[in-house]
Design an enzyme around this catalytic site. Structure first.
Site, PDB file in Angstrom:
ATOM      1  CD1 TRP A  75      -1.036   0.824   3.416  1.00  0.00           C
ATOM      2  CD2 TRP A  75      -0.417  -1.322   3.263  1.00  0.00           C
ATOM      3  NE1 TRP A  75      -0.723   0.373   4.682  1.00  0.00           N
ATOM      4  CE2 TRP A  75      -0.351  -0.920   4.616  1.00  0.00           C
ATOM      5  CE3 TRP A  75      -0.047  -2.619   2.935  1.00  0.00           C
ATOM      6  CZ2 TRP A  75       0.073  -1.774   5.638  1.00  0.00           C
ATOM      7  CZ3 TRP A  75       0.362  -3.480   3.952  1.00  0.00           C
ATOM      8  CH2 TRP A  75       0.415  -3.053   5.277  1.00  0.00           C
ATOM      9  CG  ASP A  76       0.368   4.428   2.894  1.00  0.00           C
ATOM     10  OD1 ASP A  76      -0.671   3.925   2.449  1.00  0.00           O
ATOM     11  OD2 ASP A  76       0.391   5.194   3.874  1.00  0.00           O
ATOM     12  CB  SER A 166       3.502   6.209   5.550  1.00  0.00           C
ATOM     13  OG  SER A 166       2.759   5.218   4.936  1.00  0.00           O
ATOM     14  NE  ARG A 248      -1.580   7.714  10.032  1.00  0.00           N
ATOM     15  CZ  ARG A 248      -2.699   7.719  10.749  1.00  0.00           C
ATOM     16  NH1 ARG A 248      -2.652   7.593  12.065  1.00  0.00           N
ATOM     17  NH2 ARG A 248      -3.880   7.846  10.168  1.00  0.00           N
ATOM     18  CG  ASP A 249       1.729   9.268   7.271  1.00  0.00           C
ATOM     19  OD1 ASP A 249       2.124   8.195   7.773  1.00  0.00           O
ATOM     20  OD2 ASP A 249       0.565   9.451   6.888  1.00  0.00           O
ATOM     21  CD  GLU A 341      -4.443   8.961   6.656  1.00  0.00           C
ATOM     22  OE1 GLU A 341      -3.941   8.457   7.662  1.00  0.00           O
ATOM     23  OE2 GLU A 341      -5.112   8.335   5.818  1.00  0.00           O
TER      24      GLU A 341
HETATM   25  C1  FRU Z   1      -2.342   6.139   4.772  1.00  0.00           C
HETATM   26  C2  FRU Z   1      -2.012   5.660   6.170  1.00  0.00           C
HETATM   27  C3  FRU Z   1      -0.821   6.401   6.708  1.00  0.00           C
HETATM   28  C4  FRU Z   1      -0.232   5.410   7.668  1.00  0.00           C
HETATM   29  C5  FRU Z   1      -0.501   4.091   6.996  1.00  0.00           C
HETATM   30  C6  FRU Z   1      -0.790   2.948   7.892  1.00  0.00           C
HETATM   31  O1  FRU Z   1      -2.812   5.146   3.948  1.00  0.00           O
HETATM   32  O2  FRU Z   1      -3.121   5.785   7.015  1.00  0.00           O
HETATM   33  O3  FRU Z   1      -1.177   7.622   7.321  1.00  0.00           O
HETATM   34  O4  FRU Z   1       1.133   5.692   7.866  1.00  0.00           O
HETATM   35  O5  FRU Z   1      -1.620   4.295   6.147  1.00  0.00           O
HETATM   36  O6  FRU Z   1      -1.054   1.783   7.172  1.00  0.00           O
END
Ligand code: FRU
Length: 491
Positions: A75-76, A166, A248-249, A341
């Site tokens: 995913w991310d 992420s 996060r991120d 995000e």
């Molecule tokens: C975005 C998110 C990020 C996080 C990750 C967790 O898709 O929510 O903010 O780091 O997915 O899976």
């Protein structure tokens, strides 16, 4: 206003004027702004169609999409970049990091988050998408970090899950030193999946070394993980204030207007105790005489006070970029949305674009928008950001019938557009290319790279490039480098 219609307020005026990054000015994505999304949504489409304008809609992804890799969900995703977000190839290879999980481990796709590991993938650079395998041809290199390395950040606190969430990867020098900035998470859960204490989120960094030969790439290092920031409860909401806080991120970058400094943006929440009646008239953003304005108390009574997203800013206080201090948030979405995000800063034509992803289900009561990527434009990293595209902020949303129910990827409403969850976690790349991952196309769940699309960015507007790829859809997982770090000496 260009999109004025009955029942829709005027968007809040935003000057785009830049402020010193250190000062206490936070731009607001207001309810009046977010309601411009509704202004562009067609209330008369047949149920389950797309009610959003095509120029702001991610084209339909084929339900027969190819898997990135049958043995790993992705995913991310983020490429290795320099501090100006240029995407590098290294000695002829393109490299990306993705959140990954094991599709054969027995848990459902939606339970991947607590099991997330940062993995890496590579492929040969300089091959047009049309000459690559349909799935983009990414080779899975495995987990980026040694097992247990990230958990050490938390010492001996009780935890049952230690996922890696992420962040970003930055090339430090042409020899292949790479810093990964990411989110170290510690969950302490009952066997039923209930949190015993709030999850602990830490913005972290670890350094490694990228190596390449004619067969592929690999990393060494990533053993030592340094804590950079935890929420302070002052600018950024902490777990004590709200067990459902978002923090996060990290996305570090340099700002040409402030040479010698390094900043980062990240996802946060406004630092109030959960449920505090903390929204203001300014968060609503209506002109006093707007016939379509809302009453502040009624908005707060509706439960909108539970949606308090912000985009954080921090600045490094040492040359090694291992020490950081918080600055006030650059954007808030109080009473508008709870999650902004994977924020990123994108420079074009002297303008600063803040892109951030959000979900339909994280909008506050009374405001609505699709899953997708939002954009804000200003004259500096801290400015009175103007939401792009008619003041709404919407840049690219999934095909969605905003007149229909939200649903969830696992329990979609039969009257909703089957592509309302098709993609998420959009990341805007050089030249307006946008990568994302496939979440659900109808009943088929993803965990694969989505087709890359392209947006044409022009001042406050962005338009889907319908001529890119086939009907606007480029190659699956096409994440090309725009800067090459060549091999030194003989091959
Ligand atoms: C975005 C998110 C990020 C996080 C990750 C967790 O898709 O929510 O903010 O780091 O997915 O899976």
């Amino acid at each position: 206003a260009a999109f004025a219609q009955d029942g829709i307020p005027e968007p809040t005026p935003h000057s785009q004027v830049a402020f010193d990054p250190e000062v206490n000015f936070t731009a607001r994505w207001t309810r009046a702004d977010a309601r411009q999304i509704e202004a562009m949504s067609d209330p008369t489409v047949p149920a389950g169609e797309n009610s959003l304008p095509p120029w702001l809609t991610m084209p339909d992804i084929d339900a027969g999409f190819p898997e990135t890799n049958p043995d790993v969900w992705v995913w991310d995703t983020w490429p290795i970049t320099d501090m100006a977000a240029n995407q590098i190839s290294f000695q002829g290879w393109e490299i990306v990091f993705s959140l990954t999980a094991d599709p054969h481990a027995g848990y459902a796709f939606d339970d991947r988050h607590v099991n997330a590991r940062i993995g890496y993938f590579y492929r040969k650079a300089d091959i047009p998408a049309s000459e690559r395998p349909a799935n983009g041809g990414w080779i899975y290199g495995g987990n980026a970090f040694p097992d247990g390395a990230s958990a050490k950040i938390f010492g001996d606190i009780p935890m049952t899950h230690n996922p890696e969430w992420s962040g970003s990867a930055r090339i430090v020098n042409n020899g292949g030193k790479v810093s990964v900035y990411y989110t170290a998470m510690a969950f302490n859960r009952t066997p039923e999946g209930q949190d015993i204490n709030p999850a602990v989120a830490v913005l972290a960094r670890t350094d490694g070394h990228l190596h390449a030969n004619h067969k592929g790439v690999w990393f060494t290092g990533f053993d030592d993980h340094v804590e950079l920031l935890r929420p302070d409860g002052f600018y950024y909401q902490s777990g004590e204030q709200n067990p459902f806080y978002n923090f996060r991120d990290p996305f570090p970058f340099e700002d040409p207007a402030h040479p010698g400094k390094t900043f980062m943006v990240f996802e946060g929440n406004t630092a109030v105790v959960r449920g505090a009646r903390a929204c203001t008239e300014a968060d609503l953003g209506y002109a006093p005489d707007d016939p379509d304005r809302e009453d502040l108390d009624e908005v707060m009574d509706s439960g909108a006070i539970f949606q308090m997203a912000n985009v954080g800013l921090a600045v490094a206080t040492n040359k090694q970029l291992t020490k950081w201090k918080f600055l006030p948030p650059i954007l808030s979405a109080n009473c508008v949305n709870d999650q902004t995000e994977r924020p990123q800063i994108y420079l074009k034509d002297g303008k600063y674009y803040l892109f951030t992803i959000t979900h339909r289900h994280t909008y506050a009561a009374g405001v609505d928008g699709p899953d997708g990527v939002m954009g804000f434009v200003g004259d500096g990293i801290r400015s009175d950001f103007e939401p792009m595209n008619g003041g709404s902020g919407l840049v690219l949303g999934n095909p969605t019938d905003l007149n229909g129910p939200v649903g969830t990827p696992a329990m979609q409403d039969p009257t909703q557009n089957p592509r309302t969850f098709q993609s998420y976690s959009h990341y805007v790349m050089p030249d307006g290319l946008v990568t994302s991952f496939i979440d659900a196309v109808g009943p088929r769940r993803g965990g694969s790279y989505a087709p890359t699309v392209r947006i044409e960015i022009n001042d406050t507007l962005s338009v889907l490039d319908a001529d890119y790829g086939v009907d606007g859809l480029g190659g699956y997982g096409d994440i090309p480098a725009n800067i090459a770090i060549p091999r030194k000496g003989p091959k």
